[in-house]
Write a protein that holds these residues in place. Structure first.
Motif, mmCIF file in Angstrom:
data_model
loop_
_atom_site.group_PDB
_atom_site.id
_atom_site.type_symbol
_atom_site.label_atom_id
_atom_site.label_comp_id
_atom_site.label_asym_id
_atom_site.label_seq_id
_atom_site.Cartn_x
_atom_site.Cartn_y
_atom_site.Cartn_z
ATOM 1 N N GLY A 265 0.832 -1.197 0.000
ATOM 2 C CA GLY A 265 0.000 0.000 0.000
ATOM 3 C C GLY A 265 0.867 1.247 0.000
ATOM 4 O O GLY A 265 2.073 1.188 0.234
ATOM 5 N N TYR A 266 0.243 2.380 -0.265
ATOM 6 C CA TYR A 266 0.990 3.636 -0.276
ATOM 7 C C TYR A 266 1.570 3.926 1.107
ATOM 8 O O TYR A 266 0.910 3.749 2.125
ATOM 9 N N GLY A 267 2.844 4.327 1.127
ATOM 10 C CA GLY A 267 3.501 4.633 2.383
ATOM 11 C C GLY A 267 4.020 3.418 3.125
ATOM 12 O O GLY A 267 4.522 3.545 4.236
ATOM 13 N N VAL A 268 3.929 2.228 2.509
ATOM 14 C CA VAL A 268 4.432 0.998 3.122
ATOM 15 C C VAL A 268 5.608 0.508 2.289
ATOM 16 O O VAL A 268 5.510 0.411 1.066
ATOM 17 N N PHE A 269 6.709 0.206 2.942
ATOM 18 C CA PHE A 269 7.930 -0.170 2.237
ATOM 19 C C PHE A 269 7.710 -1.429 1.417
ATOM 20 O O PHE A 269 7.249 -2.453 1.923
ATOM 21 N N SER A 270 8.048 -1.355 0.138
ATOM 22 C CA SER A 270 7.807 -2.462 -0.783
ATOM 23 C C SER A 270 8.907 -3.516 -0.670
ATOM 24 O O SER A 270 10.096 -3.171 -0.640
ATOM 25 N N PRO A 271 8.563 -4.802 -0.644
ATOM 26 C CA PRO A 271 9.578 -5.866 -0.499
ATOM 27 C C PRO A 271 10.247 -6.202 -1.828
ATOM 28 O O PRO A 271 10.214 -7.348 -2.305
ATOM 29 N N VAL A 272 10.877 -5.209 -2.441
ATOM 30 C CA VAL A 272 11.505 -5.437 -3.746
ATOM 31 C C VAL A 272 12.880 -6.083 -3.607
ATOM 32 O O VAL A 272 13.397 -6.642 -4.570
ATOM 33 N N ARG A 273 13.473 -6.024 -2.420
ATOM 34 C CA ARG A 273 14.758 -6.683 -2.194
ATOM 35 C C ARG A 273 14.505 -8.074 -1.630
ATOM 36 O O ARG A 273 14.381 -8.270 -0.422
ATOM 37 N N GLY A 274 14.418 -9.045 -2.514
ATOM 38 C CA GLY A 274 13.975 -10.371 -2.114
ATOM 39 C C GLY A 274 14.993 -11.195 -1.369
ATOM 40 O O GLY A 274 14.643 -12.227 -0.784
ATOM 41 N N GLU A 275 16.266 -10.755 -1.324
ATOM 42 C CA GLU A 275 17.274 -11.597 -0.679
ATOM 43 C C GLU A 275 17.001 -11.790 0.804
ATOM 44 O O GLU A 275 17.240 -12.873 1.357
ATOM 45 N N TYR A 276 16.479 -10.765 1.484
ATOM 46 C CA TYR A 276 16.231 -10.923 2.920
ATOM 47 C C TYR A 276 15.041 -11.849 3.157
ATOM 48 O O TYR A 276 14.984 -12.560 4.171
ATOM 49 N N ILE A 277 14.102 -11.878 2.213
ATOM 50 C CA ILE A 277 12.964 -12.790 2.330
ATOM 51 C C ILE A 277 13.437 -14.230 2.176
ATOM 52 O O ILE A 277 13.009 -15.134 2.906
ATOM 53 N N ASP A 278 14.364 -14.457 1.236
ATOM 54 C CA ASP A 278 14.883 -15.809 1.020
ATOM 55 C C ASP A 278 15.640 -16.316 2.242
ATOM 56 O O ASP A 278 15.638 -17.520 2.529
ATOM 57 N N LEU A 279 16.302 -15.411 2.971
ATOM 58 C CA LEU A 279 16.989 -15.837 4.192
ATOM 59 C C LEU A 279 15.994 -16.382 5.213
ATOM 60 O O LEU A 279 16.221 -17.432 5.821
ATOM 61 N N VAL A 280 14.877 -15.679 5.388
ATOM 62 C CA VAL A 280 13.849 -16.123 6.337
ATOM 63 C C VAL A 280 13.189 -17.408 5.849
ATOM 64 O O VAL A 280 12.824 -18.278 6.652
#
Length: 409
Positions: A174-189
């Motif tokens: 949503g507007y004003g919410v940081f977009s998860p475009v850097r997927g490397e940290y998601i892959d770590l989790v």
């Protein structure tokens, strides 16, 4: 309110700025007859330009003004380079240049009518995007054109979504919410070993879009509590859980970091850079005095079930920029009565990491994002907790090449 004279008549409208910029005190009407040099000179002098011409011409003017900003910035950078500034000083200069750019370009204004429409030639229909960002209209409002373009871009991201391979689905920020475009940290989790628990419970602190909470739920967490201090983020994360069919397993609440109770796993991906944010969106990047990081570490032991773990997902970009001393993170871990039991690393994959023209290219190229697995330190050590934490690290695989490392090279 802002005020201006148009056609010999005084006008006024409500002023809105998402980055808290004050209402301009000097406003003149501008249209297609104004050239970029004049616009740039006025904007540098803090005179705002209320646009009445063609919408696409306004965007072209904005780009022309930006070129002049960058030309001036290059001259300033050359002067600063002659002083051999380094580390945090370089980054401070970089932020100052970006702030100056935002201030000057933010002097080109447009007027939203009392239904959020934009009454300019060839203007798109911006009503829905503005409603999603600003809420219901409250009368005629003036905003900076760069901000409106950001609202439109955010709306497109929300409609299109950001693909998340770890989920096999898209997240719609949503507007004003940081977009998860850097997927490397998601892959770590998505890849770190979960604590052993019969019915795994997890906290996701500072959830944003809810992407990490969703990953944990998809990995089998029995119950996840996701928190965020931003009402926009909470709304977005709840929408994420509904889209993914996880609303029954993931509770999203508005809270200042920790919820009540304990969990088997507590995950936190705090802003990576110490510093003051200048907008709500920058709050996902800058953590004043590393306060969120410190509070996560200091409160972790009290919120873990026996045998539980805390996962800190953090980039070392701050170290490469001279904003955090090397070894400071381990000192904070030890001071909080914690120890490191594992660490997975990965290299950045976003475009700026390979862009030699980026002002922070050297730091970005060396950046490593890590998932630190933390537990309460119940062992006494006569040489001190800080050295004990350092000793734990020495037993871990090498950051880049050791067996078991998840570094993406």
């Amino acid at each position: 309110m802002i005020h201006w004279i148009e056609g010999g008549v005084e006008h006024s409208a409500r002023w809105h700025s998402e980055n808290f910029s004050p209402a301009p005190s000097q406003v003149v009407v501008a249209d297609d007859t104004m050239n970029a040099n004049t616009a740039y000179r006025l904007a540098k002098g803090d005179t705002a330009l209320l646009w009445r011409g063609d919408y696409h011409n306004a965007r072209q003017l904005l780009r022309a003004m930006d070129r002049r900003v960058q030309k001036d910035a290059a001259k300033r950078a050359a002067r600063q380079a002659s002083r051999k500034s380094r580390g945090g000083t370089e980054f401070t200069a970089h932020r100052a240049a970006r702030a100056r750019r935002a201030r000057i370009l933010g002097r080109l204004l447009v007027q939203l009518e009392d239904d959020h429409s934009l009454d300019l030639r060839r203007a798109p229909d911006v009503r829905r995007a503005c409603h999603d960002a600003y809420g219901p209209p409250t009368g005629t409002t003036c905003v900076a054109l760069p901000e409106l373009l950001g609202v439109l871009g955010a709306h497109q991201w929300h409609e299109k979504g950001v693909p998340i391979p770890a989920l096999g689905e898209s997240i719609h920020p949503g507007y004003g919410v940081f977009s998860p475009v850097r997927g490397e940290y998601i892959d770590l989790v998505a890849g770190a070993p979960l604590p052993r628990a019969q019915h795994l419970t997890a906290f996701d602190l500072g959830t944003g879009t809810g992407v990490l909470a969703a990953v944990l739920a998809r990995r089998g967490a029995h119950r996840v509590v996701a928190t965020d201090i931003s009402a926009r983020a909470v709304s977005c994360a709840r929408e994420t859980m509904t889209r993914l069919g996880l609303a029954s397993r993931v509770e999203v609440i508005e809270a200042d970091l920790y919820p009540a109770g304990r969990a088997d796993l507590v995950v936190c991906n705090p802003p990576w850079l110490p510093g003051e944010p200048t907008s709500m969106l920058e709050a996902g990047i800058y953590d004043p005095d590393s306060l969120m990081l410190r509070r996560f570490l200091e409160g972790l032991a009290a919120h873990l079930e026996p045998g539980g773990e805390g996962w800190l997902v953090l980039s070392d970009l701050a170290e490469h920029l001279g904003l955090r001393a090397k070894g400071e993170l381990l000192d904070l871990v030890a001071a909080a009565g914690l120890r490191v039991v594992g660490r997975d690393d990965t290299m950045p994959r976003h475009a700026k990491a390979s862009d030699a023209k980026d002002a922070l290219h050297a730091a970005r190229r060396a950046e490593v994002t890590s998932l630190w697995r933390l537990v309460p330190d119940t062992q006494s050590d006569p040489i001190g907790p800080a050295r004990s934490a350092a000793g734990n690290l020495l037993k871990l695989p090498d950051r880049d090449t050791g067996p078991g490392s998840t570094t993406d090279v």
